[in-house]
Design an enzyme around this catalytic site. Structure first.
Site, PDB file in Angstrom:
ATOM      1  N   SER A 283      52.947  63.482  67.419  1.00  0.00           N
ATOM      2  CA  SER A 283      51.725  62.954  67.895  1.00  0.00           C
ATOM      3  C   SER A 283      51.391  61.871  66.955  1.00  0.00           C
ATOM      4  O   SER A 283      51.663  62.001  65.666  1.00  0.00           O
ATOM      5  CB  SER A 283      50.766  64.172  67.892  1.00  0.00           C
ATOM      6  OG  SER A 283      49.252  63.529  67.731  1.00  0.00           O
TER       7      SER A 283
ATOM      8  N   TYR B 266      69.239  48.881 114.713  1.00  0.00           N
ATOM      9  CA  TYR B 266      68.806  48.455 113.464  1.00  0.00           C
ATOM     10  C   TYR B 266      67.609  47.774 113.463  1.00  0.00           C
ATOM     11  O   TYR B 266      66.921  47.021 114.489  1.00  0.00           O
ATOM     12  CB  TYR B 266      69.639  47.333 112.948  1.00  0.00           C
ATOM     13  CG  TYR B 266      69.139  46.725 111.448  1.00  0.00           C
ATOM     14  CD1 TYR B 266      69.519  47.400 110.449  1.00  0.00           C
ATOM     15  CD2 TYR B 266      68.271  45.568 111.550  1.00  0.00           C
ATOM     16  CE1 TYR B 266      68.730  46.899 109.064  1.00  0.00           C
ATOM     17  CE2 TYR B 266      67.822  44.975 110.425  1.00  0.00           C
ATOM     18  CZ  TYR B 266      68.068  46.082 109.126  1.00  0.00           C
ATOM     19  OH  TYR B 266      67.672  45.494 107.884  1.00  0.00           O
TER      20      TYR B 266
ATOM     21  N   ASN C 190      73.741  44.056 109.446  1.00  0.00           N
ATOM     22  CA  ASN C 190      73.754  45.411 109.687  1.00  0.00           C
ATOM     23  C   ASN C 190      74.703  46.360 109.344  1.00  0.00           C
ATOM     24  O   ASN C 190      74.531  47.345 108.822  1.00  0.00           O
ATOM     25  CB  ASN C 190      73.193  45.442 111.208  1.00  0.00           C
ATOM     26  CG  ASN C 190      72.085  44.741 111.527  1.00  0.00           C
ATOM     27  OD1 ASN C 190      71.501  44.019 110.704  1.00  0.00           O
ATOM     28  ND2 ASN C 190      71.850  44.681 112.899  1.00  0.00           N
TER      29      ASN C 190
ATOM     30  N   SER D  35      65.084  40.457  99.670  1.00  0.00           N
ATOM     31  CA  SER D  35      65.259  41.661  99.367  1.00  0.00           C
ATOM     32  C   SER D  35      66.447  41.595  98.189  1.00  0.00           C
ATOM     33  O   SER D  35      66.678  42.798  97.696  1.00  0.00           O
ATOM     34  CB  SER D  35      66.232  42.614 100.420  1.00  0.00           C
ATOM     35  OG  SER D  35      67.419  42.000 100.924  1.00  0.00           O
TER      36      SER D  35
ATOM     37  N   GLU E 150      58.707  68.181  78.996  1.00  0.00           N
ATOM     38  CA  GLU E 150      57.341  68.021  79.806  1.00  0.00           C
ATOM     39  C   GLU E 150      57.523  66.953  80.733  1.00  0.00           C
ATOM     40  O   GLU E 150      57.142  66.819  82.147  1.00  0.00           O
ATOM     41  CB  GLU E 150      56.169  67.452  78.912  1.00  0.00           C
ATOM     42  CG  GLU E 150      55.628  68.732  78.007  1.00  0.00           C
ATOM     43  CD  GLU E 150      54.593  68.114  77.137  1.00  0.00           C
ATOM     44  OE1 GLU E 150      53.691  68.212  77.188  1.00  0.00           O
ATOM     45  OE2 GLU E 150      55.154  67.601  75.862  1.00  0.00           O
TER      46      GLU E 150
ATOM     47  N   LYS F  60      66.224  51.234 100.319  1.00  0.00           N
ATOM     48  CA  LYS F  60      66.874  51.267  99.065  1.00  0.00           C
ATOM     49  C   LYS F  60      66.177  51.846  97.751  1.00  0.00           C
ATOM     50  O   LYS F  60      66.583  52.427  96.959  1.00  0.00           O
ATOM     51  CB  LYS F  60      67.690  49.998  98.861  1.00  0.00           C
ATOM     52  CG  LYS F  60      68.812  49.659  99.920  1.00  0.00           C
ATOM     53  CD  LYS F  60      69.463  48.452  99.883  1.00  0.00           C
ATOM     54  CE  LYS F  60      68.774  47.299 100.792  1.00  0.00           C
ATOM     55  NZ  LYS F  60      68.378  47.941 102.051  1.00  0.00           N
TER      56      LYS F  60
ATOM     57  N   GLN G  37      65.124  47.895 105.511  1.00  0.00           N
ATOM     58  CA  GLN G  37      65.382  47.509 104.156  1.00  0.00           C
ATOM     59  C   GLN G  37      64.695  48.198 102.949  1.00  0.00           C
ATOM     60  O   GLN G  37      64.821  47.909 101.912  1.00  0.00           O
ATOM     61  CB  GLN G  37      64.693  45.796 104.274  1.00  0.00           C
ATOM     62  CG  GLN G  37      64.742  45.055 103.103  1.00  0.00           C
ATOM     63  CD  GLN G  37      64.721  43.506 103.386  1.00  0.00           C
ATOM     64  OE1 GLN G  37      65.397  43.010 104.014  1.00  0.00           O
ATOM     65  NE2 GLN G  37      63.862  42.923 102.798  1.00  0.00           N
TER      66      GLN G  37
ATOM     67  N   THR H  75      58.079  88.390  85.978  1.00  0.00           N
ATOM     68  CA  THR H  75      57.615  88.030  87.268  1.00  0.00           C
ATOM     69  C   THR H  75      56.198  87.914  86.984  1.00  0.00           C
ATOM     70  O   THR H  75      55.514  88.451  86.307  1.00  0.00           O
ATOM     71  CB  THR H  75      57.814  89.084  88.317  1.00  0.00           C
ATOM     72  OG1 THR H  75      56.996  90.401  87.961  1.00  0.00           O
ATOM     73  CG2 THR H  75      59.120  89.764  88.634  1.00  0.00           C
TER      74      THR H  75
ATOM     75  N   ASN I 258      56.057  67.947  69.755  1.00  0.00           N
ATOM     76  CA  ASN I 258      55.636  68.106  71.270  1.00  0.00           C
ATOM     77  C   ASN I 258      57.119  68.216  71.984  1.00  0.00           C
ATOM     78  O   ASN I 258      58.130  67.797  71.629  1.00  0.00           O
ATOM     79  CB  ASN I 258      55.177  67.264  71.740  1.00  0.00           C
ATOM     80  CG  ASN I 258      53.755  66.948  71.098  1.00  0.00           C
ATOM     81  OD1 ASN I 258      53.019  67.896  70.517  1.00  0.00           O
ATOM     82  ND2 ASN I 258      53.331  65.642  70.881  1.00  0.00           N
TER      83      ASN I 258
HETATM   84  N1  ARG Z   1      68.338  43.364 103.848  1.00  0.00           N
HETATM   85  C1  ARG Z   1      68.604  44.184 105.070  1.00  0.00           C
HETATM   86  C2  ARG Z   1      68.643  45.744 104.892  1.00  0.00           C
HETATM   87  O1  ARG Z   1      68.375  45.871 103.500  1.00  0.00           O
HETATM   88  C3  ARG Z   1      70.280  43.670 105.607  1.00  0.00           C
HETATM   89  C4  ARG Z   1      70.238  43.540 106.876  1.00  0.00           C
HETATM   90  C5  ARG Z   1      69.458  42.449 107.435  1.00  0.00           C
HETATM   91  N2  ARG Z   1      69.806  42.364 108.888  1.00  0.00           N
HETATM   92  C6  ARG Z   1      69.068  41.710 109.477  1.00  0.00           C
HETATM   93  N3  ARG Z   1      69.551  41.362 110.927  1.00  0.00           N
HETATM   94  N4  ARG Z   1      68.239  40.873 108.944  1.00  0.00           N
HETATM   95  O2  ARG Z   1      68.542  46.455 105.627  1.00  0.00           O
END
Ligand code: ARG
Length: 481
Positions: free
Chosen positions: A282, A322, A115, A28, A295, A330, A327, A160, A290
């Site tokens: 353009s 968890y 976690n 990640s 847009e 994000k 993961q 309207t 434009n």
């Molecule tokens: N990369 C994990 C996430 O974004 C972090 C937590 C990982 N925890 C684990 N037990 N593998 O959620």
């Protein structure tokens, strides 16, 4: 931030908990390394708490905090060597700390899990992101407010169904966008408050057998307080979902402002003059200018709505506590924040550069049919029941060739008196619309004063948010005891 990402290999073997044939799939780091700043600050608060409660000695806590600050300096300057085989931002920083400090470094993760660590990093990131978006919202609001003040009394048709409906002032119309944005600002402040709770100390899901104090880390990081339930603390992603909704609605508002700029800039409507700040040209047609920014502001809303749906789909049906699915939470948030920030900035430049053609707006607002409701209300003021007044004016206008002047009206229905001529002037009509929140120049002036009050409140809430965010900077930079 410049970062180098190394592939497999680096100093020292990867810890066993991240060693697996599927390491590439589980990786990640490319997404979560942008949380480094928050991860390090969280770790500093954590080791200081471990020192406060006596799990670490003062000296150990101080050395760990200073080691973490050194790592942060390397991350800031881009000299930190990121290792993908260490899976994530947390393990990268912990491994480096252990490299630097030996066995002491390995104490940083005492009474903590990734976690609660990731949930903490996310909340710290989110506070800053929310404050950043609010700052940009405010800039756009101020640009709209400036324009509204400049055009407070300029008549324009209000619509309207995209049909000319009743006269309004341009200032009034622009302020409608201001108030939408002020609700977005407020919504984000509400979300900030709910996000401003520390999950650190929840551990993997069941806290710790060691005598930690989550209130200490919460205070050090500027949170309102610690979590109430360790299971909830590591599985809750409401803060992300809530802010994504707020961003999606904000993006929808920006798309609607964008759409209006596109319409105003079209040659058919031409309420604004062509200007370079609206977009680009353009590559084929030399005459084109434009409204690209407007847009694209319209287009980005689809993407941000997609980010919200993506997160909700990830969260749906997850059992407590968890789960690794989390993961995936994000990327959509980072994307939405980035897209909304970019849209706000570009749209603020565009809005500031809008040059309205007031004469053309007034001509459009002087279409006498736009005063049909005024005529009906004129009859009402002479005792005619509203429904009958509406029918009467409707019958008059049913003839497409009817010229709407005092003579024609009087011939059509003697209940129209001499004084009806005064009703048929757009500026006079606007001046009569002076009730609270209405479009008359007088009412718009009062509205502008209230808008300035709201700007003051927004500035105040931004300064409150900055206080929490500054604590993170202080932990990262100030000399550790
Ligand atoms: N990369 C994990 C996430 O974004 C972090 C937590 C990982 N925890 C684990 N037990 N593998 O959620």
């Amino acid at each position: 931030m410049a970062v180098t990402v190394e592939s497999k290999g680096g100093a020292g073997p990867a810890p066993s908990y991240v060693t697996t044939p599927a390491w590439r799939f589980l990786l990640s780091l490319p997404v979560d390394r942008r949380l480094a700043r928050h991860d390090v600050a969280g770790s500093i608060a954590h080791v200081q708490m471990l020192g406060d409660v006596g799990i670490l000695t003062r000296e150990e806590a101080g050395a760990l905090a200073r080691g973490l600050q050194r790592i942060y300096r390397d991350i800031e300057t881009g000299s930190f060597r990121w290792r993908e085989d260490l899976e994530d931002v947390h393990t990268n920083i912990e491994a480096r700390l252990t490299e630097d400090l030996g066995p002491l470094g390995a104490k940083v993760h005492t009474a903590r899990s990734r976690n609660d660590q990731i949930a903490l990093d996310e909340r710290l990131y989110l506070r800053e992101a929310v404050a950043g978006v609010q700052q940009e919202i405010l800039r756009l609001q101020l640009a709209l407010l400036d324009l509204a003040e400049a055009h407070a009394a300029a008549p324009m048709p209000g619509y309207t169904h995209l049909q000319r409906a009743q006269p309004v002032t341009l200032g009034h119309h622009l302020l409608a966008h201001f108030w939408r944005l002020s609700r977005d600002h407020r919504r984000l402040s509400d979300a900030f408050d709910r996000a401003n709770v520390s999950p650190l100390g929840a551990g993997a899901l069941a806290g710790s057998t060691l005598p930690i104090d989550p209130a200490i880390t919460a205070r050090a990081l500027g949170f309102a307080g610690p979590f109430e339930n360790s299971i909830d603390a590591v599985s809750d992603r409401d803060y992300f979902a809530e802010v994504l909704f707020d961003l999606a609605l904000l993006a929808v508002h920006l798309s609607s402002l964008g759409e209006e700029v596109v319409l105003w800039a079209s040659q058919e409507i031409a309420f604004v003059r062509p200007a370079a700040a609206l977009g680009s040209g353009s590559s084929l047609m030399p005459q084109k200018r434009n409204p690209d920014v407007a847009e694209l502001a319209r287009g980005k809303a689809g993407r941000v709505i997609g980010d919200l749906v993506s997160l909700l789909a990830t969260l749906k049906s997850l059992p407590l506590a968890y789960n690794r699915d989390l993961q995936e939470d994000k990327a959509p948030v980072f994307d939405a924040v980035e897209q909304v920030l970019g849209t706000l900035d570009a749209l603020t430049s565009t809005v500031s550069a809008l040059e309205f053609d007031e004469a053309r707006l007034e001509a459009a607002a002087s279409d006498p049919r736009i005063l049909a409701a005024d005529l009906a209300e004129y009859l009402v003021s002479r005792g005619v029941p509203f429904r009958e007044a509406h029918e009467t004016v409707g019958r008059f206008l049913a003839d497409p060739d009817a010229t709407m002047d005092a003579n024609a009206l009087r011939n059509f229905d003697p209940r129209f008196g001499e004084d009806v001529a005064a009703i048929l002037d757009v500026k006079a009509s606007l001046a009569r619309r002076g009730t609270h929140g209405g479009p008359s120049p007088q009412a718009v002036k009062a509205q502008i004063a209230r808008a300035h009050d709201v700007v003051g409140l927004e500035r105040y809430s931004l300064s409150k948010h900055a206080e929490s965010v500054e604590l993170v900077d202080r932990l990262l930079k100030e000399e550790a005891p």
